[in-house]
Design a protein around this motif. Structure first.
Motif, PDB file in Angstrom:
ATOM      1  N   ALA A 119      24.726  69.080  -1.200  1.00 36.24           N
ATOM      2  CA  ALA A 119      24.777  70.386  -1.847  1.00 36.24           C
ATOM      3  C   ALA A 119      23.733  71.335  -1.275  1.00 36.24           C
ATOM      4  O   ALA A 119      24.005  72.526  -1.066  1.00 36.24           O
ATOM      5  N   ALA A 120      22.528  70.821  -1.003  1.00 35.31           N
ATOM      6  CA  ALA A 120      21.474  71.683  -0.462  1.00 35.31           C
ATOM      7  C   ALA A 120      21.804  72.170   0.935  1.00 35.31           C
ATOM      8  O   ALA A 120      21.539  73.335   1.286  1.00 35.31           O
ATOM      9  N   LEU A 121      22.394  71.312   1.761  1.00 34.07           N
ATOM     10  CA  LEU A 121      22.719  71.692   3.138  1.00 34.07           C
ATOM     11  C   LEU A 121      23.962  72.563   3.217  1.00 34.07           C
ATOM     12  O   LEU A 121      24.270  73.095   4.289  1.00 34.07           O
ATOM     13  N   ASN A 122      24.688  72.688   2.112  1.00 34.66           N
ATOM     14  CA  ASN A 122      25.881  73.548   2.064  1.00 34.66           C
ATOM     15  C   ASN A 122      25.745  74.556   0.923  1.00 34.66           C
ATOM     16  O   ASN A 122      26.689  74.793   0.170  1.00 34.66           O
ATOM     17  N   THR A 188      17.254  66.764  -6.249  1.00 36.68           N
ATOM     18  CA  THR A 188      17.266  66.671  -4.795  1.00 36.68           C
ATOM     19  C   THR A 188      17.657  68.004  -4.172  1.00 36.68           C
ATOM     20  O   THR A 188      17.046  68.450  -3.193  1.00 36.68           O
ATOM     21  N   ARG A 189      18.670  68.635  -4.713  1.00 31.98           N
ATOM     22  CA  ARG A 189      19.109  69.931  -4.177  1.00 31.98           C
ATOM     23  C   ARG A 189      18.001  70.967  -4.275  1.00 31.98           C
ATOM     24  O   ARG A 189      17.673  71.645  -3.283  1.00 31.98           O
ATOM     25  N   SER A 190      17.408  71.125  -5.459  1.00 30.81           N
ATOM     26  CA  SER A 190      16.373  72.149  -5.639  1.00 30.81           C
ATOM     27  C   SER A 190      15.136  71.855  -4.798  1.00 30.81           C
ATOM     28  O   SER A 190      14.555  72.759  -4.192  1.00 30.81           O
ATOM     29  N   SER A 191      14.732  70.586  -4.742  1.00 30.89           N
ATOM     30  CA  SER A 191      13.533  70.243  -3.975  1.00 30.89           C
ATOM     31  C   SER A 191      13.749  70.422  -2.482  1.00 30.89           C
ATOM     32  O   SER A 191      12.873  70.935  -1.771  1.00 30.89           O
ATOM     33  N   LEU A 192      14.925  70.035  -1.996  1.00 30.93           N
ATOM     34  CA  LEU A 192      15.204  70.178  -0.567  1.00 30.93           C
ATOM     35  C   LEU A 192      15.325  71.641  -0.177  1.00 30.93           C
ATOM     36  O   LEU A 192      14.825  72.054   0.882  1.00 30.93           O
ATOM     37  N   GLU A 194      13.842  74.164  -1.651  1.00 24.96           N
ATOM     38  CA  GLU A 194      12.493  74.730  -1.691  1.00 24.96           C
ATOM     39  C   GLU A 194      11.698  74.346  -0.454  1.00 24.96           C
ATOM     40  O   GLU A 194      10.959  75.170   0.118  1.00 24.96           O
ATOM     41  N   THR A 195      11.861  73.119   0.006  1.00 24.03           N
ATOM     42  CA  THR A 195      11.118  72.651   1.180  1.00 24.03           C
ATOM     43  C   THR A 195      11.628  73.313   2.455  1.00 24.03           C
ATOM     44  O   THR A 195      10.834  73.699   3.328  1.00 24.03           O
ATOM     45  N   ILE A 196      12.929  73.468   2.579  1.00 25.73           N
ATOM     46  CA  ILE A 196      13.509  74.063   3.787  1.00 25.73           C
ATOM     47  C   ILE A 196      13.012  75.494   3.992  1.00 25.73           C
ATOM     48  O   ILE A 196      12.813  75.942   5.138  1.00 25.73           O
ATOM     49  N   ASN A 197      12.769  76.217   2.906  1.00 23.34           N
ATOM     50  CA  ASN A 197      12.376  77.626   3.003  1.00 23.34           C
ATOM     51  C   ASN A 197      10.867  77.831   3.055  1.00 23.34           C
ATOM     52  O   ASN A 197      10.405  78.975   3.012  1.00 23.34           O
ATOM     53  N   LYS A 198      10.098  76.765   3.163  1.00 26.90           N
ATOM     54  CA  LYS A 198       8.645  76.913   3.216  1.00 26.90           C
ATOM     55  C   LYS A 198       8.191  77.329   4.620  1.00 26.90           C
ATOM     56  O   LYS A 198       8.889  77.092   5.616  1.00 26.90           O
ATOM     57  N   PRO A 221      10.664  64.075   3.825  1.00 35.08           N
ATOM     58  CA  PRO A 221       9.463  63.472   3.218  1.00 35.08           C
ATOM     59  C   PRO A 221       8.789  64.380   2.197  1.00 35.08           C
ATOM     60  O   PRO A 221       8.324  63.910   1.149  1.00 35.08           O
ATOM     61  N   ASN A 222       8.717  65.676   2.485  1.00 33.96           N
ATOM     62  CA  ASN A 222       8.078  66.589   1.542  1.00 33.96           C
ATOM     63  C   ASN A 222       8.931  66.830   0.300  1.00 33.96           C
ATOM     64  O   ASN A 222       8.415  66.995  -0.804  1.00 33.96           O
ATOM     65  N   ALA A 223      10.247  66.833   0.475  1.00 35.97           N
ATOM     66  CA  ALA A 223      11.125  67.027  -0.672  1.00 35.97           C
ATOM     67  C   ALA A 223      11.149  65.809  -1.582  1.00 35.97           C
ATOM     68  O   ALA A 223      11.524  65.924  -2.758  1.00 35.97           O
TER      69      ALA A 223
END
Length: 302
Positions: A119-122, A188-192, A194-198, A221-223
């Motif tokens: 979901a996070a990658l799409n 997982t979706r929200s954490s990933l 948030e990490t991708i946009n850091k 790892p950060n997510a």
């Protein structure tokens, strides 16, 4: 770092002591344990004998210190029905609960983390909305209702009874892991995302690091750090979280034992089960705190 570990150990010990104290208080002030253990039509003389045998004729402070002393010696009392130690009664049921809870946790982790990452990658695409809709449904659906639905469908449509240990662990494990699966997917979706946009991810992209490497080596790892807490809570609730599911599917585990012990006023067994559940949660939270030392370098630096 040593101070961090010692503070967490001290907090766990204090929490466990508070739990033991509260169990002692609730047992003593929720009614007369001697009257609860005695037969319904027992005369007062018999109740007094029970009270002396249990040490309830002593002052409250003496009862409390004796209670702590017995716990430290591993004496948690005896079941009034079987006459066996409460610890042994618990250990007899524990493997079935761990089997059910471990299977449910594995299903929830594999499906929840996978769906959340997809979901996070799409983000914003139909598959993202479908995954989030399923996650909300899984989280909101009461597990007893889902379990009863599975039993009815299996019995009426396929002539298969899904209750009991002989029917297999898949149906109760799916029921137990449904809510956790939805939580893992959403977190997982929200954490990933948030990490991708850091900024450090943007810096890695600017340095020309390939997308797959950025995702696997830096984002995941950060997510995973916030998810450790959620997994720790799930592990800690392996014993207590399966009470309803074990009742619905007639699974011979600790949850079913707890319900029956409360219904039959088996005080020693109930008392030990509450302590075991509390100790499991405290230990799981302690392990999560220690894992943060490995996963988050900022804690080690502080």
């Amino acid at each position: 770092m040593i101070g961090y570990v010692l503070s967490r150990l001290a907090r766990a010990a204090i929490t466990l002591l508070v739990t033991v104290t509260l169990v002692f208080i609730f047992i003593r002030f929720s009614g007369d344990p001697a009257a609860a253990l005695a037969p319904p039509d027992a005369p007062q003389e018999v109740i007094e004998q029970y009270r002396r045998a249990l040490g309830l004729d002593q002052p409250l402070w003496a009862q409390y210190t004796g209670y702590l002393g017995r716990i430290l010696q591993g004496d948690f009392g005896y079941s009034i029905h079987s006459g066996r130690p409460a610890l042994q009664v618990f250990l007899d049921r524990l493997p079935a609960t761990l089997y059910l809870g471990g299977t449910a946790l594995l299903i929830a982790l594999v499906l929840g983390l996978s769906l959340g990452a997809i979901a996070a990658l799409n983000r914003g695409k139909p598959i993202d909305r479908a995954v989030m809709g399923f996650s909300v449904f899984a989280f909101a659906m009461p597990n007893f209702l889902f379990g009863l639905g599975m039993i009815l469908i299996g019995s009426l449509a396929f002539q298969v009874y899904l209750g009991g240990q002989g029917a297999g662990v898949l149906a109760p494990a799916l029921t137990l892991g449904l809510a956790s699966m939805g939580s893992y997917a959403r977190f997982t979706r929200s954490s990933l995302l948030e990490t991708i946009n850091k900024p450090f991810m943007l810096a890695a992209e600017a340095r020309g690091i390939p997308y797959r490497r950025r995702l696997i080596r830096h984002a995941l790892p950060n997510a995973s750090i916030p998810l450790v807490t959620l997994v720790g809570l799930s592990v800690g609730s392996l014993i207590a979280g399966s009470v309803v599911t074990e009742q619905v599917f007639a699974w011979p585990g600790v949850g079913q034992l707890l319900v029956r012990s409360v219904a039959t006023r088996d005080i020693a067994t109930v008392q030990f089960l509450v302590l075991a559940i509390a100790a499991t949660m405290i230990t799981a939270n302690l392990i999560v705190d220690l894992l943060y030392l490995v996963l988050d370098p900022r804690i080690r630096v502080r």
